[in-house]
Write a protein that holds these residues in place. Structure first.
Motif, PDB file in Angstrom:
ATOM      1  N   ARG A 126       0.804  -1.229   0.000  1.00  0.00           N
ATOM      2  CA  ARG A 126       0.000   0.000   0.000  1.00  0.00           C
ATOM      3  C   ARG A 126       0.841   1.285   0.000  1.00  0.00           C
ATOM      4  O   ARG A 126       1.887   1.369   0.641  1.00  0.00           O
ATOM      5  N   THR A 127       0.330   2.267  -0.726  1.00  0.00           N
ATOM      6  CA  THR A 127       0.923   3.604  -0.758  1.00  0.00           C
ATOM      7  C   THR A 127       0.106   4.486   0.180  1.00  0.00           C
ATOM      8  O   THR A 127      -1.116   4.533   0.094  1.00  0.00           O
ATOM      9  N   ILE A 128       0.813   5.167   1.076  1.00  0.00           N
ATOM     10  CA  ILE A 128       0.125   5.942   2.114  1.00  0.00           C
ATOM     11  C   ILE A 128       0.095   7.419   1.718  1.00  0.00           C
ATOM     12  O   ILE A 128       1.056   7.937   1.167  1.00  0.00           O
ATOM     13  N   LEU A 129      -0.994   8.068   2.054  1.00  0.00           N
ATOM     14  CA  LEU A 129      -1.100   9.514   1.823  1.00  0.00           C
ATOM     15  C   LEU A 129      -1.429  10.205   3.146  1.00  0.00           C
ATOM     16  O   LEU A 129      -2.271   9.728   3.907  1.00  0.00           O
ATOM     17  N   ILE A 130      -0.743  11.306   3.406  1.00  0.00           N
ATOM     18  CA  ILE A 130      -1.234  12.216   4.445  1.00  0.00           C
ATOM     19  C   ILE A 130      -1.997  13.278   3.656  1.00  0.00           C
ATOM     20  O   ILE A 130      -1.386  14.124   2.992  1.00  0.00           O
TER      21      ILE A 130
END
Ligand SMILES: C=C(O[C@@H]1C=C(C(=O)O)C=C[C@H]1O)C(=O)O
Length: 360
Positions: free
Chosen positions: A62-66
């Motif tokens: 998974r690619t995380i975003l803030i």
């Protein structure tokens, strides 16, 4: 807000176990920071969102975003007065254990050379991790040391309670997009910095770097107009030197999803190999550990700076994962037919120094 107030805010965010990222771009004398308002884990589902992205090497993870809309954004200038201290002098006792033994690494390099001789691929970048145990460390102090030590790097401290703490000082830009202007770089080849940039490069380093340049130019040409490349030059990253070529152009389709460009250049042969898919499957099957976010990428996605929309993404190199009593350092190097296993090991040892220097 001054820098001390920002550090206090970040520390209390960390104490409250809320996600954040604080970072400094090489050319800027300021810190940027996203403090997320909640503790949820947002996975990136579209590159048309604004925020700070944290992507793994393996795009099946998974690619995380803030997300920008779920956080407060601060940009604070660093002045020499109040940049200092924050208890920076506490010395840390630490011990190193090789999580991947030297013997295993030499074997991995030999297997890589064999696969090149068997024509399976032309180049592969293999890597390892190393655990450093210590007591009494504060991630913000380590971050401050990184900023002081590596003024020409992209330096960051990233935290999410569900993932952990990552820090790094990377010399490598994945890409910068400002409106429709696009730029990137081809960075490869390593030797120690002694006291000069006037050094000789061997055929192995010249070849491994030119493979990266050719790949990037080739892959980008359907998507980017007016591509220009600089001469290849020696670039200093802390106590290391690399060969670097700057590449820029104009996106053919300004509206095109950034994902289009990322999917063709990430992971570049600077951190994966050539051909890409073969090198990648070799890495996933043969390395003795999981890279996680090392050799992934991170940075600002569609952020408005002074009226223009920018994405500034960096390759996650010279980085570590940190918990209460240890850090895991991630290092690797490019293997070609001319590689010598012992020298490749030495190169990874030198690369660990980037992080060890700030843990002392
Ligand atoms: C893989 C790393 O660095 C990459 C590999 C290099 C090389 O093989 O010489 C040089 C710079 C980076 O593109 C790392 O630092 O872990």
């Amino acid at each position: 807000m001054d820098i001390s107030a920002l550090y206090l805010k970040i520390q209390s965010h960390l104490d409250d176990q809320l996600p954040f990222v604080v970072y400094k771009k090489s050319e800027e004398e300021k810190l940027n920071c996203f403090l997320q308002n909640d503790n949820l884990l947002y996975e990136l589902d579209s590159y048309n969102t604004s925020g700070f992205v944290f992507a793994p090497f393996d795009n099946r993870e998974r690619t995380i975003l803030i997300p920008k809309e779920k956080s407060k954004f601060y940009s604070v200038s660093i002045t020499s007065n109040n940049e200092t201290e924050h208890g920076i002098h506490d010395r840390l006792s630490y011990s190193v254990s090789n999580s991947v033994s030297k013997e295993n690494y030499l074997q991995l390099v030999s297997n890589s050379i064999q696969a090149i001789e068997d024509d399976f691929f032309k180049k592969v970048v293999v890597s390892r991790k190393e655990k450093v145990s210590f007591s009494n460390k504060n991630p913000l102090k380590i971050f401050q040391r990184l900023i002081k030590s590596y003024s020409s790097a992209f330096v960051y401290l990233w935290y999410h309670p569900a993932i952990g703490i990552w820090l790094g000082a990377t010399p490598e830009t994945l890409m910068t997009i400002r409106e429709d202007e696009f730029s990137t770089m081809a960075l490869a080849g390593t030797q120690p910095y002694v006291d000069s940039l006037e050094v000789k490069w061997g055929a192995k380093e010249i070849e491994e770097q030119s493979m990266v340049t050719d790949f990037v130019l080739n892959e980008l040409s359907p998507k980017v107009d007016r591509i220009e490349r600089s001469k290849t030059y020696t670039y200093r990253a802390g106590s290391l030197l690399h060969l670097k070529t700057d590449i820029k152009g104009v996106l053919k389709n300004k509206e095109s999803d950034i994902n289009d460009v990322i999917s063709v250049i990430h992971p570049t042969p600077a951190v994966c190999g050539l051909p890409k898919e073969r090198a990648k499957s070799f890495i996933l099957e043969n390395e003795y550990y999981e890279r996680k976010y090392y050799t992934g990428f991170l940075g600002e996605l569609l952020i408005n700076h002074n009226g223009s929309t920018e994405s500034n993404l960096f390759v996650n190199l010279r980085c570590m994962e940190m918990d209460d009593d240890s850090a895991i350092l991630y290092v690797g190097g490019g293997i070609t037919k001319d590689s010598i296993p012992e020298m490749e090991w030495e190169e990874t040892v030198r690369k660990t120094e980037t992080m060890k220097k700030v843990l002392y």
